[in-house]
Enzyme design. Structure first.
Site, PDB file in Angstrom:
ATOM      1  N   ASP A 135       0.769  -1.022   0.018  1.00  0.00           N
ATOM      2  CA  ASP A 135      -0.245  -0.189   0.125  1.00  0.00           C
ATOM      3  C   ASP A 135       0.716   1.410  -0.326  1.00  0.00           C
ATOM      4  O   ASP A 135       2.094   0.792   0.305  1.00  0.00           O
ATOM      5  CB  ASP A 135      -1.059  -0.256   0.848  1.00  0.00           C
ATOM      6  CG  ASP A 135      -1.821   1.006   1.248  1.00  0.00           C
ATOM      7  OD1 ASP A 135      -2.113   1.280   0.466  1.00  0.00           O
ATOM      8  OD2 ASP A 135      -1.674   1.827   2.577  1.00  0.00           O
ATOM      9  N   SER A 136       0.246   2.553  -0.390  1.00  0.00           N
ATOM     10  CA  SER A 136       1.144   4.175  -0.230  1.00  0.00           C
ATOM     11  C   SER A 136       1.493   4.094   1.276  1.00  0.00           C
ATOM     12  O   SER A 136       2.462   5.215   1.402  1.00  0.00           O
ATOM     13  CB  SER A 136       0.174   4.648  -1.385  1.00  0.00           C
ATOM     14  OG  SER A 136      -0.826   5.107  -0.647  1.00  0.00           O
ATOM     15  N   TYR A 194      -0.417   8.360  -2.412  1.00  0.00           N
ATOM     16  CA  TYR A 194      -0.330   8.206  -3.788  1.00  0.00           C
ATOM     17  C   TYR A 194      -1.966   9.022  -4.579  1.00  0.00           C
ATOM     18  O   TYR A 194      -1.422   9.835  -5.870  1.00  0.00           O
ATOM     19  CB  TYR A 194      -0.552   6.993  -3.912  1.00  0.00           C
ATOM     20  CG  TYR A 194       0.474   6.208  -4.007  1.00  0.00           C
ATOM     21  CD1 TYR A 194       2.249   6.763  -3.375  1.00  0.00           C
ATOM     22  CD2 TYR A 194       1.097   5.320  -4.685  1.00  0.00           C
ATOM     23  CE1 TYR A 194       3.046   6.338  -2.998  1.00  0.00           C
ATOM     24  CE2 TYR A 194       2.231   4.674  -3.942  1.00  0.00           C
ATOM     25  CZ  TYR A 194       3.389   5.288  -3.827  1.00  0.00           C
ATOM     26  OH  TYR A 194       4.417   4.394  -3.516  1.00  0.00           O
ATOM     27  N   GLY A 195      -2.650   9.440  -3.415  1.00  0.00           N
ATOM     28  CA  GLY A 195      -3.907   9.487  -4.329  1.00  0.00           C
ATOM     29  C   GLY A 195      -4.056  10.476  -4.412  1.00  0.00           C
ATOM     30  O   GLY A 195      -5.161  11.221  -5.537  1.00  0.00           O
ATOM     31  N   CYS A 211      -3.271  -0.775  -2.131  1.00  0.00           N
ATOM     32  CA  CYS A 211      -4.654   0.410  -2.120  1.00  0.00           C
ATOM     33  C   CYS A 211      -5.639   0.679  -3.765  1.00  0.00           C
ATOM     34  O   CYS A 211      -5.095   0.057  -4.896  1.00  0.00           O
ATOM     35  CB  CYS A 211      -2.868   1.687  -2.410  1.00  0.00           C
ATOM     36  SG  CYS A 211      -3.500   2.451  -2.709  1.00  0.00           S
ATOM     37  N   ASN A 212      -6.127   1.561  -3.835  1.00  0.00           N
ATOM     38  CA  ASN A 212      -6.867   1.577  -4.724  1.00  0.00           C
ATOM     39  C   ASN A 212      -6.102   2.415  -5.856  1.00  0.00           C
ATOM     40  O   ASN A 212      -6.626   2.271  -6.830  1.00  0.00           O
ATOM     41  CB  ASN A 212      -8.692   2.144  -4.287  1.00  0.00           C
ATOM     42  CG  ASN A 212      -9.332   1.117  -3.265  1.00  0.00           C
ATOM     43  OD1 ASN A 212     -10.009   0.879  -4.011  1.00  0.00           O
ATOM     44  ND2 ASN A 212      -9.019   1.442  -2.794  1.00  0.00           N
ATOM     45  N   THR A 213      -5.699   3.794  -5.031  1.00  0.00           N
ATOM     46  CA  THR A 213      -4.998   4.582  -6.354  1.00  0.00           C
ATOM     47  C   THR A 213      -4.053   3.809  -6.998  1.00  0.00           C
ATOM     48  O   THR A 213      -3.943   3.518  -8.331  1.00  0.00           O
ATOM     49  CB  THR A 213      -3.810   5.365  -5.926  1.00  0.00           C
ATOM     50  OG1 THR A 213      -5.169   6.005  -5.091  1.00  0.00           O
ATOM     51  CG2 THR A 213      -3.459   6.104  -6.796  1.00  0.00           C
ATOM     52  N   GLU A 232      -6.653   9.947   9.356  1.00  0.00           N
ATOM     53  CA  GLU A 232      -5.405  10.015   9.765  1.00  0.00           C
ATOM     54  C   GLU A 232      -5.406  10.540  11.284  1.00  0.00           C
ATOM     55  O   GLU A 232      -4.917  10.442  12.269  1.00  0.00           O
ATOM     56  CB  GLU A 232      -4.730  10.522   8.678  1.00  0.00           C
ATOM     57  CG  GLU A 232      -3.919   9.036   8.323  1.00  0.00           C
ATOM     58  CD  GLU A 232      -2.894   9.048   7.516  1.00  0.00           C
ATOM     59  OE1 GLU A 232      -1.986  10.603   7.188  1.00  0.00           O
ATOM     60  OE2 GLU A 232      -2.690   8.635   6.536  1.00  0.00           O
ATOM     61  N   CYS A 268     -11.146   3.191  -0.617  1.00  0.00           N
ATOM     62  CA  CYS A 268      -9.971   3.778  -0.159  1.00  0.00           C
ATOM     63  C   CYS A 268      -9.684   3.069   1.459  1.00  0.00           C
ATOM     64  O   CYS A 268     -11.095   2.564   1.583  1.00  0.00           O
ATOM     65  CB  CYS A 268      -9.701   5.113   0.129  1.00  0.00           C
ATOM     66  SG  CYS A 268      -8.417   5.831   0.976  1.00  0.00           S
ATOM     67  N   THR A 269      -8.850   2.726   1.152  1.00  0.00           N
ATOM     68  CA  THR A 269      -8.309   1.628   2.461  1.00  0.00           C
ATOM     69  C   THR A 269      -8.038   2.908   4.026  1.00  0.00           C
ATOM     70  O   THR A 269      -8.764   1.655   4.952  1.00  0.00           O
ATOM     71  CB  THR A 269      -6.783   0.907   2.932  1.00  0.00           C
ATOM     72  OG1 THR A 269      -5.770   2.125   2.545  1.00  0.00           O
ATOM     73  CG2 THR A 269      -6.500  -0.155   1.362  1.00  0.00           C
ATOM     74  N   HIS A 270      -8.168   3.822   3.982  1.00  0.00           N
ATOM     75  CA  HIS A 270      -8.295   4.525   5.056  1.00  0.00           C
ATOM     76  C   HIS A 270     -10.522   4.798   5.861  1.00  0.00           C
ATOM     77  O   HIS A 270     -10.818   4.694   6.463  1.00  0.00           O
ATOM     78  CB  HIS A 270      -8.419   6.138   4.914  1.00  0.00           C
ATOM     79  CG  HIS A 270      -6.819   5.797   5.039  1.00  0.00           C
ATOM     80  ND1 HIS A 270      -6.114   5.582   4.225  1.00  0.00           N
ATOM     81  CD2 HIS A 270      -6.238   6.946   5.803  1.00  0.00           C
ATOM     82  CE1 HIS A 270      -4.554   6.164   4.699  1.00  0.00           C
ATOM     83  NE2 HIS A 270      -5.095   6.833   5.420  1.00  0.00           N
TER      84      HIS A 270
END
Lengths: 269, 269
Positions: free
Chosen positions: A13-14, A45-46, A76-78, A156, A188-190
């Protein structure tokens, strides 16, 4: 020499968000060894260009291949949206799973009215990857995407139940709700950390969290490749990151849902 | 060969925010050539560790020294806070200006009640650099710092007058206002774009925008080193970045306040 099945799964992931995928893999495949790489020195990265994300992704793949992984999970989706095909090319015949393919399939399995919403980063939205993945299975599905970049720093910051986050979610969801979606992909993983708040703001919508569906897809792919590890009661988990900033462990453990033991910092590029 | 005074000023930042400093320099020193470097591939720095920021900063300095700069302007508060002394060491005798030294001095010149507030990124706040700079001039000054990380993505999203931004600013300013500050340093290059909103939320507070005071300090330093360019009616402006994402030009020109002509992408590291 390590046997084929004992080789680890490489997850990357980023940053730290991909740890939600590691968590889902630990639960679904408790005998698998896992190597994780998070590019915390260059996250996020997004908001970056496709060319830069491809360059960074190739460096990560080199690193994971050196660790003799048997499969790759693009958490990571991006990265999945922009560098997925380059990564598959480089990985040769190895199984490569990604959150977008898994999330798109889960959304199609979930929707009743055939109207799917996606929230994701700017770069993921601009790539149109979710719509492509969904339309390749069902061209009649209505797909509405919405960039929701502020949700990343809000998670975050830990403002998971803050009025500011609620207003931001409300603003981002408005056009999707107007279009009558019944399914929302957390692209998005968040975003899975905002599930409770999003459910309050959109009570009639089913949320798709691709970490769980990606773990399921990984289990299937390993089984069909004969790579499932069935004899490993004490699996090895290694976490590599390109930076360890303040509060890294706190944020990381929030995503992983358990303590992180072996964390190591490595320089890429 | 370029004469000493014709050599450009090197200005650098983790991303596009430092363009506010370039703008102030263009206005204060209209005869100076400028080379700008923004590390857009690895932005933001404000959430990264000191070690990583030092490594990245040394790569940027190498790049600017290759461009034969006569002075350096550290436009990024986070870099100034964490890598300032390493940069000065590497730069030899060349004038090195930075937003923290300039902002701290301006705040001291502004405050009437000797109570100064600072809003900045996490890393800048944790470095304690503003308090150190202020206390080295006046140990009796009350300095209250507040990390305001969400304001960076809010500015980049363009939500300069949005209810979400207003609530976020209100939350961050609350403890500073309780402490009775009369001066607030905008300790991140993104924050000057929120001046109107911050002034509405804190009408009795004087805001210090270090871009302007840094340009003033640069003019003084160049003059005293005999490096002022007084014969250059058509100055050369070059903008180098490590990534050119979508909307880069739009966001960049919002900070610069004019069009960007020569933009070039370079890889560092």
């Amino acid at each position: 020499m390590t046997t084929n099945t004992q080789r680890p799964i490489g997850v990357f992931d980023s940053g730290v968000g991909g740890l939600t995928n590691v968590r889902a893999l630990m639960e679904r495949l408790p005998m698998e060894n896992i190597v994780y790489f998070g590019d915390t020195a260059r996250v996020p990265y997004g908001t970056k260009s496709r060319a830069t994300i491809e360059t960074f992704s190739m460096q990560i793949i080199d690193f994971l291949l050196e660790h003799d992984v048997k499969a790759l999970v693009i958490a990571c989706n991006t990265i999945a949206a922009t560098a997925g095909s380059k990564i598959r090319q480089k990985a040769g015949g190895m199984p490569v799973l990604d959150v977008i393919s898994a999330g798109a399939q889960a959304a199609l399995d979930t929707t009743a009215n055939n109207k799917i919403g996606i929230i994701a980063t700017n770069t993921t939205v601009n790539s149109n990857a979710y719509a492509r993945a969904i339309h390749s299975s069902n061209a009649d599905t209505l797909v509405r995407t919405q960039a929701a970049p502020l949700l990343v720093p809000l998670v975050e910051e830990g403002w998971l139940d803050h009025e500011v986050t609620r207003l931001t979610v409300r603003e981002y969801l408005k056009p999707l709700l107007v279009d009558g979606i019944d399914t929302l992909v957390l692209g998005c993983t968040h975003f899975p950390l905002l599930k409770p708040l999003i459910s309050q703001e959109a009570p009639d919508i089913t949320l798709v969290d691709s970490a769980i569906t990606t773990a399921e897809a990984t289990a299937k792919a390993l089984a069909s490749a004969g790579l499932l590890n069935t004899d490993n009661p004490s699996p090895d988990y290694r976490f590599y990151v390109s930076d360890i900033p303040l509060r890294f462990r706190t944020i990381g453990e929030r995503f992983l849902g358990r303590s992180m033991e072996q964390i190591e910092m490595v320089a890429l590029g």
